[in-house]
Write a protein that holds these residues in place. Structure first.
Motif, mmCIF file in Angstrom:
data_model
loop_
_atom_site.group_PDB
_atom_site.id
_atom_site.type_symbol
_atom_site.label_atom_id
_atom_site.label_comp_id
_atom_site.label_asym_id
_atom_site.label_seq_id
_atom_site.Cartn_x
_atom_site.Cartn_y
_atom_site.Cartn_z
ATOM 1 N N LEU A 1 -10.449 -1.766 1.130
ATOM 2 C CA LEU A 1 -10.263 -1.565 2.571
ATOM 3 C C LEU A 1 -10.205 -2.901 3.307
ATOM 4 O O LEU A 1 -9.425 -3.069 4.239
ATOM 5 C CB LEU A 1 -11.380 -0.695 3.136
ATOM 6 C CG LEU A 1 -11.357 0.773 2.724
ATOM 7 C CD1 LEU A 1 -12.618 1.482 3.202
ATOM 8 C CD2 LEU A 1 -10.107 1.464 3.241
ATOM 9 N N LEU A 2 -11.026 -3.837 2.880
ATOM 10 C CA LEU A 2 -11.032 -5.162 3.499
ATOM 11 C C LEU A 2 -9.691 -5.864 3.296
ATOM 12 O O LEU A 2 -9.129 -6.428 4.229
ATOM 13 C CB LEU A 2 -12.168 -5.998 2.920
ATOM 14 C CG LEU A 2 -12.417 -7.351 3.554
ATOM 15 C CD1 LEU A 2 -12.941 -7.180 4.976
ATOM 16 C CD2 LEU A 2 -13.424 -8.126 2.729
ATOM 17 N N TYR B 1 0.798 -1.210 0.000
ATOM 18 C CA TYR B 1 0.000 0.000 0.000
ATOM 19 C C TYR B 1 0.836 1.268 0.000
ATOM 20 O O TYR B 1 0.292 2.354 0.031
ATOM 21 C CB TYR B 1 -0.948 -0.003 1.199
ATOM 22 C CG TYR B 1 -1.925 -1.135 1.096
ATOM 23 C CD1 TYR B 1 -3.055 -1.008 0.318
ATOM 24 C CD2 TYR B 1 -1.694 -2.341 1.725
ATOM 25 C CE1 TYR B 1 -3.936 -2.050 0.183
ATOM 26 C CE2 TYR B 1 -2.576 -3.382 1.603
ATOM 27 C CZ TYR B 1 -3.696 -3.232 0.835
ATOM 28 O OH TYR B 1 -4.574 -4.261 0.698
ATOM 29 N N HIS C 1 -4.055 -10.098 5.571
ATOM 30 C CA HIS C 1 -2.925 -10.761 6.210
ATOM 31 C C HIS C 1 -3.224 -12.208 6.590
ATOM 32 O O HIS C 1 -2.359 -12.889 7.110
ATOM 33 C CB HIS C 1 -2.501 -9.990 7.468
ATOM 34 C CG HIS C 1 -2.061 -8.599 7.180
ATOM 35 N ND1 HIS C 1 -0.829 -8.303 6.656
ATOM 36 C CD2 HIS C 1 -2.698 -7.417 7.311
ATOM 37 C CE1 HIS C 1 -0.722 -6.994 6.501
ATOM 38 N NE2 HIS C 1 -1.848 -6.430 6.885
ATOM 39 N N SER D 1 -6.961 -4.403 5.410
ATOM 40 C CA SER D 1 -7.069 -4.638 6.847
ATOM 41 C C SER D 1 -6.476 -6.000 7.191
ATOM 42 O O SER D 1 -5.716 -6.584 6.429
ATOM 43 C CB SER D 1 -8.542 -4.567 7.274
ATOM 44 O OG SER D 1 -9.240 -5.689 6.777
ATOM 45 N N ARG D 2 -6.881 -6.531 8.298
ATOM 46 C CA ARG D 2 -6.370 -7.826 8.753
ATOM 47 C C ARG D 2 -6.715 -8.970 7.806
ATOM 48 O O ARG D 2 -6.018 -9.966 7.772
ATOM 49 C CB ARG D 2 -6.922 -8.140 10.140
ATOM 50 C CG ARG D 2 -6.397 -7.238 11.195
ATOM 51 C CD ARG D 2 -6.991 -7.617 12.536
ATOM 52 N NE ARG D 2 -6.661 -6.627 13.528
ATOM 53 C CZ ARG D 2 -5.749 -6.804 14.457
ATOM 54 N NH1 ARG D 2 -5.083 -7.918 14.520
ATOM 55 N NH2 ARG D 2 -5.507 -5.860 15.328
#
Length: 166
Positions: free
Chosen positions: A73-74, A11, A81, A77-78
């Motif tokens: 955005l999803l 990002y 990962h 986010s975590r």
């Protein structure tokens, strides 16, 4: 042994001329709006369908941009990962997110039509019929493209990090 995080650097914005592929969310959202809006607008002009021309700028482009933003955005986010999202084959991850995007689009179409019916019970708006096609299709296409490009960025950055560590 420390395992590198495959999403590190995905990002970030790199200097001009950098060979790394990066995933920049605002670019994805702009393209998710512009590309389907232009194509549907051209289609509306060719077949002279005024509803399609208006839908191109509203429900088609808007739903695509919103879905691209949510998926981006999803993934940032975590969820981005999680091991299976990074480790599963490219087509599996894209397929799962495409199915989720079209499902969310279908849910959004249902919710929109129910809310419009509650707010304006006697008036049948023509664009409400369009959302049953526009929202799920826009969700499918935007989710597919955003997830595909995100995975390419993750794979490219991870490969380049491995080469530097060796």
């Amino acid at each position: 042994m420390k395992y590198p995080n495959q999403t590190d650097g995905v990002y970030s914005i790199h200097a001009a001329g950098s060979k790394k592929k990066t995933f920049v969310l605002w670019r994805e959202v702009v393209m998710a709006y512009a590309a389907p809006a232009i194509m549907a607008g051209i289609g509306g002009l060719v077949i002279t369908d005024r509803g399609l021309q208006i839908g191109a700028l509203t429900t088609i482009g808007g739903a695509s941009a919103l879905m691209a933003l949510m998926i981006g955005l999803l993934l940032g986010s975590r969820v981005g990962h999680i091991r299976w999202v990074i480790g599963a084959p490219h087509f599996v991850v894209v397929g799962v997110f495409a199915l989720a995007g079209s499902s969310f689009g279908l849910y959004a179409a249902w919710l929109t039509s129910v809310l419009i019916e509650i707010m304006i019970p006697s008036n049948h708006l023509a664009w409400v019929d369009r959302v049953w096609i526009d929202f799920p299709l826009s969700g499918f296409i935007a989710s597919t493209i955003v997830t595909w490009r995100w995975r390419l960025a993750v794979t490219t950055n991870f490969s380049s990090k491995r080469r530097r560590e060796k």
